[in-house]
Design an enzyme around this catalytic site. Sequence first.
Site, PDB file in Angstrom:
ATOM      1  N   ASP A   1       2.726  -4.674   2.981  1.00 29.59           N
ATOM      2  CA  ASP A   1       1.829  -5.639   2.342  1.00 29.59           C
ATOM      3  C   ASP A   1       2.547  -6.946   2.013  1.00 29.59           C
ATOM      4  OD1 ASP A   1      -0.316  -6.815   1.134  1.00 29.59           O
ATOM      5  OD2 ASP A   1      -0.180  -5.682  -0.729  1.00 29.59           O
TER       6      ASP A   1
ATOM      7  N   ASP B   1      -1.670 -12.403   5.461  1.00 29.50           N
ATOM      8  CA  ASP B   1      -1.526 -11.160   4.711  1.00 29.50           C
ATOM      9  C   ASP B   1      -1.580  -9.959   5.650  1.00 29.50           C
ATOM     10  OD1 ASP B   1      -1.452  -9.193   2.811  1.00 29.50           O
ATOM     11  OD2 ASP B   1      -3.456  -9.570   2.017  1.00 29.50           O
TER      12      ASP B   1
END
Length: 440
Positions: free
Chosen positions: A105, A321
């Site tokens: 992440d 992301d």
Amino acid sequence: MQRERAAAAVLLVLLAALAAVSSTSGAGGGTVIRMQLSHADAGRGLTPGELLQRMALRSKTRAARFLSGSSASAPVTPGYPSTKEYLVHLGIGTPSSQPVQLVLDTGSDLTWTQCLPCSSAAAASSCFPQALPYFDPSLSSTFVNLTCDSSACQDLLPWSSCVNQTCAYNSYSYGDNSTTSGKLVADTFVFQGAQGQTAVPNLSFGCGLNNSGRSFTPIMTGIAGFGRGNLSLPSQLKVDNFSYCFTNNTSTSSPVLLGLPANLSGGASSGAAVQTTPLNTTSTFYYYLNLKSITVGSTTLQVPESAFALNADGTGGTIIDSGTSITLLPPHVFSLLSDAFVSELNMTPVAVTAQPDLLCFPASTTTMPKLQLQFEGATLDLPQGNYVFPQDNNTCIVILQSSGGNNMTIIGNYQQQNLHVLYDLAGNTISFVPAQCDKV
Ligand SMILES: *[C@@H]1O[C@H](CO)[C@@H](O)[C@H](O)[C@H]1NC(C)=O
Ligand SMILES: *[C@@H]1O[C@H](CO)[C@@H](O)[C@H](O)[C@H]1NC(C)=O
Ligand SMILES: *[C@@H]1O[C@H](CO)[C@@H](O)[C@H](O)[C@H]1NC(C)=O
Ligand SMILES: *[C@@H]1O[C@H](CO)[C@@H](O)[C@H](O)[C@H]1NC(C)=O
Ligand SMILES: *[C@@H]1O[C@H](CO)[C@@H](O)[C@H](O)[C@H]1NC(C)=O
Ligand SMILES: *[C@@H]1O[C@H](CO)[C@@H](O)[C@H](O)[C@H]1NC(C)=O
Ligand SMILES: *[C@@H]1O[C@H](CO)[C@@H](O)[C@H](O)[C@H]1NC(C)=O
Ligand SMILES: *[C@@H]1O[C@H](CO)[C@@H](O)[C@H](O)[C@H]1NC(C)=O
Ligand SMILES: *[C@@H]1O[C@H](CO)[C@@H](O)[C@H](O)[C@H]1NC(C)=O
Ligand SMILES: *[C@@H]1O[C@H](CO)[C@@H](O)[C@H](O)[C@H]1NC(C)=O
Ligand SMILES: *[C@@H]1O[C@H](CO)[C@@H](O)[C@H](O)[C@H]1NC(C)=O
Ligand SMILES: *[C@@H]1O[C@H](CO)[C@@H](O)[C@H](O)[C@H]1NC(C)=O
């Protein structure tokens, strides 16, 4: 459960080729690591349409966080909109390392895994069920509870606090309201593979004791924070750069390289040029890019550049992301994107029951218009497979409208498939090139 167990066992294979080097320049002392990522949905036997529907659901619930109006002005709200897609496999502890599977992440900093004494039964401390055993601190001789005055505990403010002289953290939460609470600890991380293993001592991470939310599924045990902050894994490993290349095939693992001289042109598809764009260094949390415009076919969306710019109050901005599935656009931008597809195709959109959140057209044969994102100094020419999805006799565009009202644009991992993406932390740039990820 049975299926997940079987899948997890297969995924535990780590194909790392590792070499410890002592760097003499730059950040210094950097570690060099090559790992393989697996796709979180691997082995579950879902059809591509079902996978897509799940991704859309995840991206949407994530965006819904904005609606609740939580600290839109605080640029350091962690991890939203984040989700699990690509899993990092590693071991923690000594003498035998215990396996963990963490979602990669780049939208958050804290690395955490579920720890005993939590349980999946509702109790004072509670963990979601996972296929692997919970990490057991008592089995590791190198495990330490971090003190309140440790630098890592300071880095975790405002979520950290002092409980019984040790560092605890509370409600570190992600875009869809999934949260983890627990204590901040440190132990040896073991990155292992066919050609040996590298043990890195004293990495700080969260021992998650109360973790819940729809982001969390049994195939994962926690999250690997690859954000810009001091606590993230790349920061702790002191690497100058990292890169990943997401395969579009859930059965094929994807490489992630930390501190390696990633030669982007090496795995590049023939003739493809490496594109490089600067990161906005104002934020020490997200990787903000300077998106300037979007083009559909021959139509450039008539939005001012300010539509994608980061505002001083933390709203707006464009981030890249790895933890979000499908790219999200602010409503006013999405509506212009829809209009552009409608006029380029000269077709009326249709509602497709299987993909209710996507813009779909009755076009099983028509070639879709090109979709380009223009960044400062770089153009992302999306391959059709990164935004076009055939559903029955229709064709859907895999981009979503964010519903939170904070106007952030998020480049999700569906749009990053078959690209080798390099985060140059020393030079503050992002580079990408179309690549065959299984050859990187
Ligand atoms: C665990 O987290 C949930 C949701 O975040 C919260 O409602 C609950 O009070 C927490 N339990 C403990 C013991 O902190
Ligand atoms: C860490 O703290 C827990 C209590 O939260 C304690 O039981 C354990 O012994 C401590 N571990 C070490 C290595 O100090
Ligand atoms: C381990 O890391 C913590 C947090 O950064 C630090 O406070 C501590 O001194 C380190 N311990 C060792 C033995 O290096
Ligand atoms: C702090 O430690 C004391 C003594 O070991 C224990 O009774 C108490 O429950 C602990 N408090 C918390 C919040 O863990
Ligand atoms: C977020 O979590 C809190 C605490 O568990 C809960 O009260 C709230 O309803 C949740 N909000 C959403 C949008 O799920
Ligand atoms: C990161 O750590 C450095 C010192 O190691 C400190 O100067 C800096 O303020 C920290 N950054 C953040 C955002 O906490
Ligand atoms: C995905 O990769 C696996 C293993 O490399 C291969 O057998 C399979 O044909 C691939 N599937 C698709 C749809 O490309
Ligand atoms: C993956 O991408 C390759 C190259 O673009 C394409 O040929 C293949 O059909 C794609 N596979 C899937 C499962 O989407
Ligand atoms: C990545 O960082 C390493 C040192 O950590 C350096 O040797 C290498 O040249 C860097 N690669 C790129 C593409 O910047
Ligand atoms: C970076 O973001 C700030 C807002 O935080 C903005 O004022 C500045 O113009 C941005 N820099 C670039 C180069 O876009
Ligand atoms: C797709 O179109 C063909 C030809 O019009 C039709 O026979 C078929 O039933 C359609 N399939 C679906 C799933 O709607
Ligand atoms: C989002 O952008 C639109 C269009 O520029 C603007 O009207 C709206 O006020 C913005 N919302 C926020 C929360 O900044």
